[in-house]
Scaffold this motif. Structure first.
Motif, PDB file in Angstrom:
ATOM      1  N   GLY A 466       0.821  -1.204   0.000  1.00 40.24           N
ATOM      2  CA  GLY A 466       0.000   0.000   0.000  1.00 40.24           C
ATOM      3  C   GLY A 466       0.853   1.251   0.000  1.00 40.24           C
ATOM      4  N   SER A 467       0.649   2.119  -0.998  1.00 39.75           N
ATOM      5  CA  SER A 467       1.473   3.329  -1.134  1.00 39.75           C
ATOM      6  C   SER A 467       0.765   4.587  -0.667  1.00 39.75           C
ATOM      7  N   GLN A 468      -0.460   4.446  -0.152  1.00 43.55           N
ATOM      8  CA  GLN A 468      -1.266   5.608   0.177  1.00 43.55           C
ATOM      9  C   GLN A 468      -1.143   6.062   1.627  1.00 43.55           C
ATOM     10  N   ALA A 469      -0.710   5.160   2.500  1.00 46.15           N
ATOM     11  CA  ALA A 469      -0.841   5.414   3.940  1.00 46.15           C
ATOM     12  C   ALA A 469       0.169   6.457   4.420  1.00 46.15           C
ATOM     13  N   HIS A 470      -0.289   7.382   5.252  1.00 46.66           N
ATOM     14  CA  HIS A 470       0.592   8.377   5.854  1.00 46.66           C
ATOM     15  C   HIS A 470       1.078   7.944   7.230  1.00 46.66           C
ATOM     16  N   CYS A 471       0.741   6.732   7.634  1.00 50.57           N
ATOM     17  CA  CYS A 471       1.320   6.123   8.826  1.00 50.57           C
ATOM     18  C   CYS A 471       1.408   4.625   8.557  1.00 50.57           C
ATOM     19  N   PRO A 472       2.325   3.909   9.193  1.00 52.00           N
ATOM     20  CA  PRO A 472       2.500   2.493   8.871  1.00 52.00           C
ATOM     21  C   PRO A 472       1.305   1.656   9.310  1.00 52.00           C
ATOM     22  N   GLN A 473       1.048   0.611   8.531  1.00 54.33           N
ATOM     23  CA  GLN A 473      -0.091  -0.257   8.801  1.00 54.33           C
ATOM     24  C   GLN A 473       0.340  -1.714   8.911  1.00 54.33           C
ATOM     25  N   ALA A 474      -0.638  -2.563   9.072  1.00 48.77           N
ATOM     26  CA  ALA A 474      -0.415  -3.965   9.387  1.00 48.77           C
ATOM     27  C   ALA A 474       0.192  -4.739   8.225  1.00 48.77           C
ATOM     28  N   TYR A 475       0.783  -5.888   8.583  1.00 48.83           N
ATOM     29  CA  TYR A 475       1.269  -6.868   7.621  1.00 48.83           C
ATOM     30  C   TYR A 475       0.312  -8.057   7.589  1.00 48.83           C
ATOM     31  N   ARG A 476       0.443  -8.836   6.534  1.00 51.09           N
ATOM     32  CA  ARG A 476      -0.333 -10.071   6.407  1.00 51.09           C
ATOM     33  C   ARG A 476       0.412 -10.981   5.438  1.00 51.09           C
ATOM     34  N   ILE A 477       0.466 -12.260   5.745  1.00 52.59           N
ATOM     35  CA  ILE A 477       1.093 -13.241   4.858  1.00 52.59           C
ATOM     36  C   ILE A 477       0.054 -14.306   4.553  1.00 52.59           C
ATOM     37  N   GLU A 478      -0.315 -14.396   3.289  1.00 58.77           N
ATOM     38  CA  GLU A 478      -1.381 -15.297   2.857  1.00 58.77           C
ATOM     39  C   GLU A 478      -0.824 -16.218   1.776  1.00 58.77           C
ATOM     40  N   GLY A 479      -0.548 -17.477   2.137  1.00 53.24           N
ATOM     41  CA  GLY A 479       0.041 -18.387   1.166  1.00 53.24           C
ATOM     42  C   GLY A 479       1.397 -17.878   0.727  1.00 53.24           C
ATOM     43  N   GLU A 480       1.555 -17.659  -0.580  1.00 55.20           N
ATOM     44  CA  GLU A 480       2.821 -17.151  -1.118  1.00 55.20           C
ATOM     45  C   GLU A 480       2.811 -15.634  -1.286  1.00 55.20           C
ATOM     46  N   THR A 481       1.757 -14.966  -0.823  1.00 57.59           N
ATOM     47  CA  THR A 481       1.639 -13.516  -1.005  1.00 57.59           C
ATOM     48  C   THR A 481       1.981 -12.778   0.286  1.00 57.59           C
ATOM     49  N   PHE A 482       2.907 -11.832   0.181  1.00 54.34           N
ATOM     50  CA  PHE A 482       3.300 -10.993   1.312  1.00 54.34           C
ATOM     51  C   PHE A 482       2.606  -9.646   1.157  1.00 54.34           C
ATOM     52  N   ILE A 483       1.838  -9.252   2.164  1.00 55.15           N
ATOM     53  CA  ILE A 483       1.007  -8.044   2.086  1.00 55.15           C
ATOM     54  C   ILE A 483       1.432  -7.054   3.167  1.00 55.15           C
ATOM     55  N   HIS A 484       1.665  -5.806   2.757  1.00 54.08           N
ATOM     56  CA  HIS A 484       1.837  -4.716   3.704  1.00 54.08           C
ATOM     57  C   HIS A 484       0.847  -3.633   3.306  1.00 54.08           C
ATOM     58  N   TYR A 485      -0.149  -3.409   4.156  1.00 56.95           N
ATOM     59  CA  TYR A 485      -1.251  -2.527   3.789  1.00 56.95           C
ATOM     60  C   TYR A 485      -0.825  -1.074   3.641  1.00 56.95           C
ATOM     61  N   GLY A 486       0.234  -0.670   4.312  1.00 58.82           N
ATOM     62  CA  GLY A 486       0.718   0.709   4.169  1.00 58.82           C
ATOM     63  C   GLY A 486       2.049   0.886   4.861  1.00 58.82           C
ATOM     64  N   LEU A 487       2.983   1.582   4.197  1.00 60.10           N
ATOM     65  CA  LEU A 487       4.318   1.749   4.766  1.00 60.10           C
ATOM     66  C   LEU A 487       4.478   3.043   5.551  1.00 60.10           C
ATOM     67  N   GLY A 488       3.542   3.971   5.396  1.00 56.12           N
ATOM     68  CA  GLY A 488       3.695   5.276   6.021  1.00 56.12           C
ATOM     69  C   GLY A 488       4.406   6.241   5.089  1.00 56.12           C
ATOM     70  N   ASN A 489       4.715   7.438   5.582  1.00 54.77           N
ATOM     71  CA  ASN A 489       5.422   8.432   4.776  1.00 54.77           C
ATOM     72  C   ASN A 489       6.890   8.059   4.607  1.00 54.77           C
ATOM     73  N   LEU A 490       7.504   8.612   3.590  1.00 50.04           N
ATOM     74  CA  LEU A 490       8.957   8.614   3.483  1.00 50.04           C
ATOM     75  C   LEU A 490       9.423  10.066   3.564  1.00 50.04           C
ATOM     76  N   TRP A 491       9.129  10.856   2.516  1.00 50.27           N
ATOM     77  CA  TRP A 491       9.484  12.280   2.514  1.00 50.27           C
ATOM     78  C   TRP A 491       8.206  13.092   2.362  1.00 50.27           C
ATOM     79  N   PHE A 492       7.659  13.513   3.497  1.00 51.71           N
ATOM     80  CA  PHE A 492       6.468  14.360   3.515  1.00 51.71           C
ATOM     81  C   PHE A 492       6.487  15.102   4.846  1.00 51.71           C
ATOM     82  N   ASP A 493       5.778  16.213   4.930  1.00 48.35           N
ATOM     83  CA  ASP A 493       5.993  17.114   6.062  1.00 48.35           C
ATOM     84  C   ASP A 493       5.019  16.932   7.214  1.00 48.35           C
ATOM     85  N   GLN A 494       4.261  15.855   7.258  1.00 46.79           N
ATOM     86  CA  GLN A 494       3.320  15.650   8.358  1.00 46.79           C
ATOM     87  C   GLN A 494       4.085  15.256   9.621  1.00 46.79           C
TER      88      GLN A 494
END
Length: 551
Positions: A466-494
């Motif tokens: 997930g590239s939309q999240a402005h704060c980090p979110q949960a992970y999930r591993i389903e079978g062979e799929t690795f899911i991260h719902y949101g990583l949070g900001n990298l370079w943003f002023d919040q």
């Protein structure tokens, strides 16, 4: 008379000996003189006899003949056996006594195979490493950790670490991983190339098998197999074969994924004040070390972008063209164009941005100069790993989506996306899918994010991010799929507490598989500059994220 008789015999012996050893060189061929070592018996009153080995397996044994044959016993792991290299004409022997070379663990003349093992626990483990002392204690059934491994791995290590009854032995890898997940304090030792994303790799004495600069000669979970035997055969094998390994850097690729970036507003003002490369200062080694570094930049570079201000009315964003130097400095390889502010200053600004990226050699996906281009996957082949990046914008606004003849982000048509992911998977690619999903600043994902991820699981995606999240979110591993719902900001002023928390995911691929993910954690400072978290900050944030995750 007797004295003259003996003297005559001696003279006759000398003459006969001379007649046997003397030869006249041919006139037609040059004389060849062979240099030999001559020992004068009179100079060594008591010569020491050369001992003859009584062991028939000794290379110098008179009962042994040099053979182009090899041998190893059943204690050698199967993956080592199948990976060994042999020169042409060298065949297997029925026994060690009949072999010209034999394989042994830990000692010998010619390195044949280097087997590297990982220490791992369940993915949501909060510790990042253990000491060798703690690991040795666990081997003996002491301390806070328990150990599990296959019988083959146990057999390989028990020679150095001594036999013990404290190890859980499970040969089936899936069951072994389940034991690690279901048993508190359980760690696993397994071959590097058997790693799977459900496991978190731990460092040992500060050394990690995921580190491309790892010195495997010093890493304590490395086992070396050597050839012993006849020197001529060993020389032949050494010249013809490179040592094998289950951790070949020429088969490894790492991808660093990051969250929201927008070089605008307060971040832009700080870049003007401190320098364009200031935001990367404290995490530059993370960014530059990856084979493929990903950034999701949500705004366009615009030549008429207003001068940066820390606070500006409205939500209309752009970035100064000279700020692209930050991406080049940080080693950014791939920019995702799914952000919802790409067309804030008109479509011409996005078209110019795309040209700037292309001139800088930066690859793009998730958006483009029209709808067809925006849907195109970015295909990357590196060290034999075939990766396919796809991305789309699920939330709009409509002005941000690419049209038939207008630039923008790719619209999330899930039927199209699922079909494309399945096609790429069938073609041998590892699909990495990113979403600009519904924005929510909560560790737990929104229900719509789960729907998107579920469809990608069914389609065969390897990574969903997930590239939309402005704060980090949960992970999930389903079978062979690795899911991260949101990583949070990298370079943003919040600069609220949740939005300052950042994660970057380093996905490691090996021999055509996603084998592991390493989580980097950072805190945003000065509205612009992420810094690595302290140990206490990292533990707290990861615990919050993992508590919200679906295990």
């Amino acid at each position: 008379m007797k004295r003259f008789f003996i003297f005559g015999i001696v003279i006759l012996s000398i003459i006969l000996t001379a007649c046997q050893n003397y030869a006249v060189p041919s006139d037609s061929t040059p004389e060849v003189v062979k240099q030999e070592t001559i020992i004068n018996p009179t100079s060594v009153p008591n010569p020491t006899p050369i001992s003859t080995p009584t062991n028939p397996n000794h290379p110098l044994s008179p009962t042994r003949e040099a053979k182009n044959t090899y041998w190893f016993d059943d204690s050698i792991p199967v993956n080592v056996q199948t990976a060994l290299c042999f020169p042409e004409g060298v065949s297997t022997a029925n026994s060690k006594s009949q072999a010209g070379a034999w394989l042994s663990l830990g000692s010998g003349s010619v390195l044949a195979y280097r087997s590297v093992y990982a220490l791992a626990g369940r993915f949501d483990l909060l510790v990042d490493g253990v000491t060798m002392g703690e690991l040795e204690s666990a081997w003996q059934g002491q301390g806070e950790w328990n150990l599990a491994m296959s019988h083959e791995t146990y057999q390989a290590f028990k020679g150095d670490w001594s036999a013990t009854n404290s190890i859980l032995i499970v040969d089936d890898l899936e069951e072994l991983v389940n034991q690690v997940w279901n048993t508190e304090g359980m760690l696993i030792i397994l071959p590097f190339d058997d790693l799977i994303p459900r496991l978190k790799v731990l460092n040992v004495d500060g050394m990690s098998v995921l580190d491309k600069k790892l010195n495997t000669k010093k890493y304590p979970l490395t086992l070396n197999y050597y050839w012993q035997g006849d020197p001529p055969l060993l020389n032949l094998m050494n010249a013809a074969c490179e040592p094998g390994t289950n951790r070949d850097l020429a088969m490894m690729t790492d991808v660093l994924m990051s969250g929201v970036s927008a070089l605008t507003r307060g971040t832009a003002a700080k870049m003007v004040e401190e320098g364009v490369t200031y935001p990367a200062r404290d995490i530059l080694n993370w960014l530059k070390a990856a084979d493929i570094t990903h950034i999701s930049h949500e705004v366009s570079f615009f030549i008429d972008c207003p001068d940066p201000l820390p606070i500006r009315a409205g939500g209309r964003f752009c970035a100064q063209p000279e700020f692209l130097e930050l991406f080049i400095h940080a080693g950014v390889d791939v920019v995702e164009l799914t952000g919802n502010h790409l067309n804030d200053w008109g479509t011409d600004a996005l078209i110019d941005s795309i040209s700037m990226y292309q001139e800088a050699g930066i690859k793009l996906f998730g958006g483009g100069i029209n709808a067809e281009t925006a849907r195109q996957p970015l295909l990357v082949e590196h060290n034999g790993n075939q990766l396919a990046f796809l991305g789309c914008n699920a939330t709009g606004p409509d002005s941000d989506w690419a049209k038939e003849s207008l630039p923008g982000s790719a619209y999330c048509d899930l039927d199209w996306l699922s079909a494309e992911v399945s096609r790429l998977k069938n073609d041998g690619y590892l699909p990495i899918v990113t979403f600009q999903a519904f924005e929510i600043c909560d560790y737990a994902p929104h229900s719509s994010q789960r729907v998107l991820a579920d469809q990608m699981v069914r389609a065969g995606a390897v990574i969903v991010s997930g590239s939309q999240a402005h704060c980090p979110q949960a992970y999930r591993i389903e079978g062979e799929t690795f899911i991260h719902y949101g990583l949070g900001n990298l370079w943003f002023d919040q600069m609220d507490w949740l939005s300052r928390q950042e994660t970057l995911d380093r996905h490691v691929f090996y021999n055509g598989r996603h084998i592991s993910t390493e989580i980097f954690t950072a805190i945003l400072e000065d509205s612009a500059r992420p810094r690595p978290m302290t140990a206490d900050e990292r533990r707290f944030i990861l615990e919050m994220i993992f508590n919200a995750s679906q295990w």
